[in-house]
Scaffold this motif. Structure first.
Motif, PDB file in Angstrom:
ATOM      1  N   LEU A 171       0.932  -1.250   0.122  1.00  0.00           N
ATOM      2  CA  LEU A 171       0.209  -0.055   0.086  1.00  0.00           C
ATOM      3  C   LEU A 171       0.941   1.199   0.019  1.00  0.00           C
ATOM      4  N   ALA A 172       1.892   1.136   0.729  1.00  0.00           N
ATOM      5  CA  ALA A 172       2.897   2.454   0.981  1.00  0.00           C
ATOM      6  C   ALA A 172       3.489   2.602  -0.496  1.00  0.00           C
ATOM      7  N   PHE A 173       3.969   1.645  -1.053  1.00  0.00           N
ATOM      8  CA  PHE A 173       4.527   1.629  -2.566  1.00  0.00           C
ATOM      9  C   PHE A 173       3.438   2.078  -3.499  1.00  0.00           C
ATOM     10  N   LEU A 174       2.465   1.841  -3.623  1.00  0.00           N
ATOM     11  CA  LEU A 174       1.458   2.141  -4.483  1.00  0.00           C
ATOM     12  C   LEU A 174       1.048   3.577  -4.179  1.00  0.00           C
ATOM     13  N   LEU A 175       1.267   4.047  -3.179  1.00  0.00           N
ATOM     14  CA  LEU A 175       0.797   5.649  -2.641  1.00  0.00           C
ATOM     15  C   LEU A 175       2.168   6.444  -2.930  1.00  0.00           C
ATOM     16  N   GLY A 176       3.020   5.785  -3.434  1.00  0.00           N
ATOM     17  CA  GLY A 176       4.548   6.723  -3.447  1.00  0.00           C
ATOM     18  C   GLY A 176       5.123   7.164  -2.020  1.00  0.00           C
ATOM     19  N   GLN A 177       4.796   6.392  -1.129  1.00  0.00           N
ATOM     20  CA  GLN A 177       5.149   6.847   0.186  1.00  0.00           C
ATOM     21  C   GLN A 177       6.148   5.884   1.135  1.00  0.00           C
ATOM     22  N   ALA A 222      14.039 -12.519  -7.340  1.00  0.00           N
ATOM     23  CA  ALA A 222      13.857 -11.038  -7.098  1.00  0.00           C
ATOM     24  C   ALA A 222      14.516 -10.281  -8.108  1.00  0.00           C
ATOM     25  N   ALA A 223      15.623 -10.877  -8.264  1.00  0.00           N
ATOM     26  CA  ALA A 223      16.828  -9.667  -9.207  1.00  0.00           C
ATOM     27  C   ALA A 223      16.069  -9.872 -10.671  1.00  0.00           C
ATOM     28  N   ALA A 224      15.471 -10.958 -11.260  1.00  0.00           N
ATOM     29  CA  ALA A 224      15.120 -11.247 -12.565  1.00  0.00           C
ATOM     30  C   ALA A 224      13.809 -10.393 -12.562  1.00  0.00           C
ATOM     31  N   LEU A 225      12.655 -10.135 -11.477  1.00  0.00           N
ATOM     32  CA  LEU A 225      11.752  -9.658 -11.777  1.00  0.00           C
ATOM     33  C   LEU A 225      11.274  -8.380 -11.322  1.00  0.00           C
ATOM     34  N   LEU A 226      12.538  -7.569 -10.514  1.00  0.00           N
ATOM     35  CA  LEU A 226      12.414  -6.499  -9.790  1.00  0.00           C
ATOM     36  C   LEU A 226      11.908  -5.473 -11.193  1.00  0.00           C
ATOM     37  N   LYS A 227      12.901  -5.629 -12.310  1.00  0.00           N
ATOM     38  CA  LYS A 227      12.717  -4.449 -13.286  1.00  0.00           C
ATOM     39  C   LYS A 227      11.396  -4.605 -13.927  1.00  0.00           C
ATOM     40  N   PRO A 228      10.842  -5.969 -14.320  1.00  0.00           N
ATOM     41  CA  PRO A 228       9.702  -6.141 -14.956  1.00  0.00           C
ATOM     42  C   PRO A 228       8.458  -5.752 -14.229  1.00  0.00           C
ATOM     43  N   LEU A 229       8.474  -6.139 -12.851  1.00  0.00           N
ATOM     44  CA  LEU A 229       7.446  -6.065 -12.010  1.00  0.00           C
ATOM     45  C   LEU A 229       7.523  -5.073 -11.162  1.00  0.00           C
ATOM     46  N   GLY A 230       8.573  -4.665 -10.855  1.00  0.00           N
ATOM     47  CA  GLY A 230       8.854  -3.554  -9.628  1.00  0.00           C
ATOM     48  C   GLY A 230       8.727  -4.090  -8.404  1.00  0.00           C
ATOM     49  N   LEU A 231       8.827  -3.292  -7.461  1.00  0.00           N
ATOM     50  CA  LEU A 231       8.715  -3.607  -6.099  1.00  0.00           C
ATOM     51  C   LEU A 231       7.455  -4.230  -5.529  1.00  0.00           C
ATOM     52  N   GLY A 232       6.474  -3.365  -6.260  1.00  0.00           N
ATOM     53  CA  GLY A 232       5.121  -3.877  -6.047  1.00  0.00           C
ATOM     54  C   GLY A 232       4.631  -5.309  -6.237  1.00  0.00           C
ATOM     55  N   GLY A 233       5.139  -5.820  -7.571  1.00  0.00           N
ATOM     56  CA  GLY A 233       5.132  -7.138  -7.961  1.00  0.00           C
ATOM     57  C   GLY A 233       5.647  -8.093  -7.049  1.00  0.00           C
ATOM     58  N   ILE A 234       6.970  -7.837  -6.443  1.00  0.00           N
ATOM     59  CA  ILE A 234       7.519  -8.414  -5.285  1.00  0.00           C
ATOM     60  C   ILE A 234       6.861  -8.990  -4.168  1.00  0.00           C
ATOM     61  N   PHE A 235       5.716  -7.623  -3.816  1.00  0.00           N
ATOM     62  CA  PHE A 235       5.008  -7.803  -2.481  1.00  0.00           C
ATOM     63  C   PHE A 235       4.170  -8.664  -2.889  1.00  0.00           C
ATOM     64  N   ILE A 236       3.488  -8.642  -4.055  1.00  0.00           N
ATOM     65  CA  ILE A 236       2.209  -9.676  -4.547  1.00  0.00           C
ATOM     66  C   ILE A 236       2.605 -10.911  -4.358  1.00  0.00           C
ATOM     67  N   LEU A 237       3.859 -11.299  -4.857  1.00  0.00           N
ATOM     68  CA  LEU A 237       4.080 -12.666  -5.006  1.00  0.00           C
ATOM     69  C   LEU A 237       4.468 -13.187  -3.682  1.00  0.00           C
TER      70      LEU A 237
END
Length: 414
Positions: free
Chosen positions: A89-95, A154-169
């Motif tokens: 939530l904090a990431f999606l809000l840019g905070q 995480a290293a492979a998915l950080l760029k295509p998914l971003g930090l938010g994608g890692i949190f969803i996984l």
């Protein structure tokens, strides 16, 4: 469904949850270091995780023995998912800020204080004594599989998914753990027919139990010492890798994955072998050999060399932890294992937050100004890893610790 069949399903859910958590931890390590460039930032992430974990462990152990172990594990997994949801939530809000990482790290540490004694006691109830070491090996294997796959993913998915994608996984992994927990029956020890003791008295019971048995107390002091020495080095190891490789995500992922792979190999080896007949050999030699690999990481240069040594360092961790776990499961009655195991962990792990508070300032203010950020931390690895070798082998000098398995009788079945 019961016994080892039920354990395998439980193991699968916990393994997937571990992968999600390790991916998040890897991503947050990179994010925090990129924001500040200080080893102290990484040390504080660990400190805020371990401090509540350790301080709450005695109370958590009492709760685990008082209430169904499944409830405790469900509460911990649900809470972990909530913590990740707050980060998302904090990431999606840019905070998303570094102080929030400290807060979430503290929350997950508090939840871990409940999860570990509940899981340990649950496995003792689900399995026969002959399967304890093998199950410990499989749990170490799960941790190590997460250690191998999570950094690479995480290293492979950080760029295509971003930090938010890692949190969803991570949230998906937590959901799987919760589902498997709901499906697996976990026995509880027979309830006492007398009045319950106050919760605080129950929380202190584990310490009284251990202090009344000097061989077990001495064994935990060995773990206190090795945890202090290795945490002084391992806490700032990612900072050394990043400092020496110009913040290379690939280099850090290689070292982290090699470490996880070593744990996979060690856990698989232990689960097939079952460990030495005299468990303390696995404890003492595991401490010495893993520390030796850590010390050599401070001498050799380059991600490939660090990866090989990280593999070796982690290979021996399941041996020492699995051997120690088998000793405690055999010597502690099932109905009090939650309280005793929580106290045991507090004694051994009290060194971790202390070391984490010291390691960051030592790296940034003592070693880095004199030798440079990367070289200073390398010297820390050599010094504290070398001391760990000496400490592990010193266990053979203390008869009460060396002969813990013969000096103490096995606990009677519940």
């Amino acid at each position: 469904m019961q016994g080892f069949v039920a354990f395998r399903l439980l193991w699968l859910g916990q393994a997937l949850a571990l992968v999600g958590r390790e991916m998040t931890w890897f991503a947050l390590t990179l994010y925090a270091y990129q924001q500040t460039g200080l080893a102290t930032t990484l040390a504080l992430l660990g400190f805020f995780h371990f401090l509540p974990l350790i301080l709450l462990s005695p109370l958590a152990g009492a709760l685990v023995d008082r209430y169904p172990r499944k409830w405790a594990m469900l509460a911990a997994d649900l809470g972990s998912g909530l913590a990740t949801g707050l980060l998302l939530l904090a990431f999606l809000l840019g905070q998303l800020e570094v102080w929030q990482l400290y807060l979430v790290s503290a929350l997950t540490g508090a939840l871990s204080s409940l999860h570990w004694p509940a899981l340990s006691a649950a496995l003792s109830a689900m399995l026969e004594k002959k399967d304890y070491a093998r199950a410990s090996g499989m749990m170490s294997l799960a941790e190590s599989l997460a250690g191998v796959g999570a950094p690479v993913l995480a290293a492979a998915l950080l760029k295509p998914l971003g930090l938010g994608g890692i949190f969803i996984l991570d949230l998906l992994g937590a959901g799987t753990a919760i589902l498997t927990l709901l499906l697996v029956p976990i026995p509880n020890p027979k309830a006492s027919h007398g009045p319950r003791s106050p919760l605080l008295e129950e929380a202190l019971f584990g310490f009284r139990f251990i202090l009344a048995k000097p061989p077990l107390f001495g064994l935990q002091l060995m773990f206190f010492g090795i945890n202090l020495l290795t945490s002084l080095a391992v806490t700032v190891l990612p900072a050394m890798v990043l400092a020496k490789t110009s913040l290379s995500e690939a280099a850090l992922a290689l070292v982290r994955s090699a470490s996880g792979l070593g744990g996979v190999a060690g856990g698989l080896f232990l689960s097939l072998w079952g460990g030495p007949r005299k468990r303390v050999h696995g404890v003492f030699l595991g401490m010495a050999l893993s520390s030796l690999a850590l010390a050599l990481m401070g001498v050799l240069e380059g991600p490939r060399a660090w990866a090989v040594l990280a593999f070796m360092e982690s290979f021996f961790i399941p041996l020492l932890n699995g051997s120690n776990q088998a000793i405690w499961q055999s010597k502690v009655p099932l109905e009090v294992q939650g309280k005793v195991f929580a106290a045991r962990r507090m004694i051994a792990w009290l060194a971790n937050p202390l070391a984490m508070l010291l390691s960051g300032p030592l790296a940034d203010r003592v070693f880095a100004p004199r030798y440079g950020p990367g070289e200073g931390i390398a010297l820390m690895l050599l010094i504290f890893g070398g001391l760990g070798v000496v400490w592990g082998l010193s266990g053979y000098l203390f008869p009460k610790v060396r002969e813990v398995e013969t000096l103490l009788p096995d606990a009677k079945p519940d």
